[in-house]
Design an enzyme around this catalytic site. Structure first.
Site, PDB file in Angstrom:
ATOM      1  N   ASP A   6     -43.571  44.667  -1.437  1.00 28.29           N
ATOM      2  CA  ASP A   6     -44.208  45.151  -0.205  1.00 28.29           C
ATOM      3  C   ASP A   6     -45.028  46.377  -0.591  1.00 28.29           C
ATOM      4  OD1 ASP A   6     -44.558  46.363   2.502  1.00 28.29           O
ATOM      5  OD2 ASP A   6     -43.091  44.860   3.100  1.00 28.29           O
ATOM      6  N   SER A  18     -47.452  49.268   3.696  1.00 27.20           N
ATOM      7  CA  SER A  18     -48.522  49.674   4.615  1.00 27.20           C
ATOM      8  C   SER A  18     -48.075  49.484   6.059  1.00 27.20           C
ATOM      9  CB  SER A  18     -49.804  48.888   4.346  1.00 27.20           C
ATOM     10  OG  SER A  18     -49.568  47.510   4.519  1.00 27.20           O
ATOM     11  N   ALA A  23     -46.282  38.634   3.689  1.00 25.17           N
ATOM     12  CA  ALA A  23     -47.202  39.780   3.623  1.00 25.17           C
ATOM     13  C   ALA A  23     -48.546  39.467   4.263  1.00 25.17           C
ATOM     14  CB  ALA A  23     -47.402  40.189   2.165  1.00 25.17           C
ATOM     15  N   SER A  28     -48.602  30.650  12.001  1.00 26.91           N
ATOM     16  CA  SER A  28     -48.504  31.079  13.401  1.00 26.91           C
ATOM     17  C   SER A  28     -48.982  29.961  14.315  1.00 26.91           C
ATOM     18  CB  SER A  28     -49.399  32.308  13.586  1.00 26.91           C
ATOM     19  OG  SER A  28     -49.602  32.560  14.953  1.00 26.91           O
ATOM     20  N   TYR A  34     -57.695  37.136  12.410  1.00 23.47           N
ATOM     21  CA  TYR A  34     -56.266  36.992  12.083  1.00 23.47           C
ATOM     22  C   TYR A  34     -55.879  35.509  12.164  1.00 23.47           C
ATOM     23  CZ  TYR A  34     -51.333  36.526  13.130  1.00 23.47           C
ATOM     24  OH  TYR A  34     -50.038  36.090  13.140  1.00 23.47           O
ATOM     25  N   LYS A  56     -54.776  32.722   9.071  1.00 22.63           N
ATOM     26  CA  LYS A  56     -53.572  31.876   9.012  1.00 22.63           C
ATOM     27  C   LYS A  56     -53.996  30.419   8.755  1.00 22.63           C
ATOM     28  CE  LYS A  56     -50.216  34.807   9.733  1.00 22.63           C
ATOM     29  NZ  LYS A  56     -49.341  35.173   8.607  1.00 22.63           N
ATOM     30  N   PHE A  80     -51.664  41.753  31.548  1.00 21.90           N
ATOM     31  CA  PHE A  80     -53.034  41.293  31.333  1.00 21.90           C
ATOM     32  C   PHE A  80     -53.305  39.990  32.095  1.00 21.90           C
ATOM     33  CE2 PHE A  80     -52.541  43.457  26.974  1.00 21.90           C
ATOM     34  CZ  PHE A  80     -53.006  44.671  27.471  1.00 21.90           C
ATOM     35  N   ARG A 128     -45.279  32.354  27.382  1.00 23.46           N
ATOM     36  CA  ARG A 128     -45.132  32.221  25.929  1.00 23.46           C
ATOM     37  C   ARG A 128     -43.734  31.737  25.589  1.00 23.46           C
ATOM     38  NH1 ARG A 128     -49.631  32.847  26.649  1.00 23.46           N
ATOM     39  NH2 ARG A 128     -51.146  34.240  25.682  1.00 23.46           N
TER      40      ARG A 128
HETATM   41  C1  UD1 Z   1     -50.368  37.387  19.845  1.00 24.06           C
HETATM   42  C2  UD1 Z   1     -51.527  36.808  19.094  1.00 24.06           C
HETATM   43  C3  UD1 Z   1     -51.016  35.782  18.124  1.00 24.06           C
HETATM   44  C4  UD1 Z   1     -49.952  36.371  17.210  1.00 24.06           C
HETATM   45  C5  UD1 Z   1     -48.829  36.933  18.074  1.00 24.06           C
HETATM   46  C6  UD1 Z   1     -47.802  37.639  17.216  1.00 24.06           C
HETATM   47  C7  UD1 Z   1     -53.449  36.916  20.630  1.00 24.06           C
HETATM   48  C8  UD1 Z   1     -54.462  36.140  21.379  1.00 24.06           C
HETATM   49  N1  UD1 Z   1     -52.505  36.226  19.988  1.00 24.06           N
HETATM   50  O1  UD1 Z   1     -49.825  36.374  20.625  1.00 24.06           O
HETATM   51  O2  UD1 Z   1     -52.102  35.322  17.352  1.00 24.06           O
HETATM   52  O3  UD1 Z   1     -49.450  35.390  16.340  1.00 24.06           O
HETATM   53  O4  UD1 Z   1     -49.372  37.895  18.980  1.00 24.06           O
HETATM   54  O5  UD1 Z   1     -46.636  37.840  17.949  1.00 24.06           O
HETATM   55  O6  UD1 Z   1     -53.469  38.122  20.617  1.00 24.06           O
HETATM   56  N2  UD1 Z   1     -49.233  40.981  27.497  1.00 24.06           N
HETATM   57  C9  UD1 Z   1     -49.389  41.836  28.580  1.00 24.06           C
HETATM   58  N3  UD1 Z   1     -49.428  43.176  28.336  1.00 24.06           N
HETATM   59  C10 UD1 Z   1     -49.306  43.720  27.077  1.00 24.06           C
HETATM   60  C11 UD1 Z   1     -49.146  42.829  25.988  1.00 24.06           C
HETATM   61  C12 UD1 Z   1     -49.121  41.469  26.237  1.00 24.06           C
HETATM   62  O7  UD1 Z   1     -49.492  41.391  29.736  1.00 24.06           O
HETATM   63  O8  UD1 Z   1     -49.354  44.948  26.929  1.00 24.06           O
HETATM   64  C13 UD1 Z   1     -49.157  39.523  27.753  1.00 24.06           C
HETATM   65  C14 UD1 Z   1     -50.264  38.717  27.093  1.00 24.06           C
HETATM   66  O9  UD1 Z   1     -51.370  38.598  27.936  1.00 24.06           O
HETATM   67  C15 UD1 Z   1     -49.536  37.379  26.870  1.00 24.06           C
HETATM   68  C16 UD1 Z   1     -48.074  37.782  26.640  1.00 24.06           C
HETATM   69  O10 UD1 Z   1     -47.944  39.068  27.199  1.00 24.06           O
HETATM   70  O11 UD1 Z   1     -49.593  36.591  28.025  1.00 24.06           O
HETATM   71  C17 UD1 Z   1     -47.685  37.831  25.179  1.00 24.06           C
HETATM   72  O12 UD1 Z   1     -48.602  38.660  24.484  1.00 24.06           O
HETATM   73  P1  UD1 Z   1     -48.362  39.089  22.947  1.00 24.06           P
HETATM   74  O13 UD1 Z   1     -46.983  39.584  22.768  1.00 24.06           O
HETATM   75  O14 UD1 Z   1     -49.475  39.980  22.542  1.00 24.06           O
HETATM   76  O15 UD1 Z   1     -48.430  37.714  22.150  1.00 24.06           O
HETATM   77  P2  UD1 Z   1     -49.573  36.577  22.133  1.00 24.06           P
HETATM   78  O16 UD1 Z   1     -50.803  37.042  22.807  1.00 24.06           O
HETATM   79  O17 UD1 Z   1     -48.958  35.325  22.627  1.00 24.06           O
END
Ligand code: UD1
Length: 362
Positions: free
Chosen positions: A31, A34, A81, A124, A150, A154, A219, A232
């Protein structure tokens, strides 16, 4: 087995190191620190009573890595990594491609030189782009509609590794497509420690609950989902770690690809409520605009891994929230990030880590 974990001081790597050690394997971690933390490995050693061989190296530097690993033996590699912040990858695409692709190329060179044949790769669910089915199976198309470097890195890594395995038929490769890893080891000693403001939902919620941040921005609440917020497939990091061990045990010549997910969807608002219930703390939130590139629903079809790897998730989302809260409340600043403490006059500022090791004074 003696297993090399690249990025093994990071979130998923450290939990996988722990499970491998508990199951009697030896672990070597390479590792560059970073984004990983040496303290995570100290705690893995403390929890398992076993030692980890740690090598600090930057995998993008092939020559240096070759020299650094020259006297280290291993039978298999799990390649974690890489850089992983989606938004940052849009701002710094060249850095993301260089780091995430060059590290894989280095590793493949070293594996070929030393006749090491078994590789498990951290991929991913992002490679699926926008899922066309309610549950995404491994046969779903990949590389269509990806929105950030990103995700592309992958996808490209999957292709690079697959081509390498075609050229070296003795290789046994498993590509693991993670859904959304969350939670922590139940001891609360290791967990997710994102640098800066968390991008991902669960660490952000945890930091709001512990009082490090005021409120969560949700969001978008106008998605085509039951409550309008994004859905998710959250997978407990200990289930995910066990999935890697299952993959190492099952690897056989050729390339296999598996989803590591639970098959259960959870919305943002459901996640907030679940976290409030386990932490007994309020998680204030506001509805904000959609985040660019976000999708309505991404949930795994996990059946192939269940059938072939004999692996399935055994922990619930509530378990993950409980363990994330246990980690966050025991380690409010993660592994001890620097906080600024003003002593006396504002001019005399001591920077120290939370565990009280003064690192600089000015
Ligand atoms: C994101 C990445 C994905 C990556 C994964 C790692 C994107 C588009 N995708 O997935 O490529 O492999 O992280 O875990 O960024 N949310 C909020 N408020 C926040 C943060 C998130 O409402 O402050 C919502 C998002 O809109 C989403 C859900 O929570 O609906 C999950 O978000 P997040 O944890 O960032 O994961 P992904 O977007 O699914």
């Amino acid at each position: 087995m003696r297993v090399l974990l690249t990025g093994g001081a990071g979130y998923i790597g450290s939990h996988t190191a722990l499970v491998l050690l508990e199951q009697g394997h030896d672990v070597v971690v390479v590792d560059d620190l970073s984004n990983g933390n040496r303290i995570a490995l100290d705690r893995v050693e403390e929890l398992t009573g076993r030692s980890v061989t740690f090598v600090q190296a930057d995998l993008t530097n092939t020559t240096a890595t070759r020299v650094t690993l020259a006297n280290t033996n291993f039978d298999a590699v799990v390649h974690f990594a890489g850089l992983k912040a989606v938004g940052e990858s849009v701002e710094q695409p060249v850095r993301y491609y260089r780091t995430n692709l060059a590290s894989t190329l280095t590793l493949l060179d070293i594996m070929a030189e030393r006749q090491i044949n078994t590789l498990v790769f951290s991929s991913s669910a992002t490679v699926y782009g926008e899922p066309q089915t309610p549950l995404v199976a491994e046969t779903h198309h990949t590389g269509v509609g990806l929105t950030n470097p990103y995700g592309w890195s992958k996808y490209m890594n999957e292709q690079i590794i697959t081509d390498a395995a075609v050229a070296r038929p003795d290789m046994s490769v498993v590509l693991l497509r993670y859904f959304n890893p969350v939670g922590a080891h139940p001891s609360g000693r290791i967990g997710e420690d994102p640098a800066g403001i968390p991008n991902n939902l669960l660490p952000f919620i945890a930091q709001v609950a512990v009082g490090r941040r005021d409120k969560l921005s949700v969001f978008g609440d106008d998605y085509d989902t039951p409550d309008g917020t994004g859905v998710r497939d959250y997978i407990h990091v200990m289930d995910l770690a066990e999935g890697h061990v299952a993959a190492l045990n099952y690897a056989s010549c050729g390339v296999q690809t598996y989803n590591l997910g639970s098959g259960v969807g959870t919305s943002v608002l459901e996640a907030v409520r679940a976290f409030e219930a386990v932490s007994n703390r309020p998680v204030p939130y506001q509805i904000s605009p959609r985040r660019s590139g976000d999708l309505a629903t991404v949930v795994a079809d996990p059946r192939l891994a269940q059938e072939k790897l004999k692996w399935q998730t055994t922990r619930t989302f509530a378990d993950a929230c409980r363990d994330a809260w246990n980690w966050q409340s025991q380690n409010p600043a993660g592994y001890g990030e620097t906080v600024r403490v003003v002593i006396g006059s504002p001019a005399a500022t001591v920077e120290r880590t939370l565990d009280d090791k003064a690192i600089s004074t000015r």
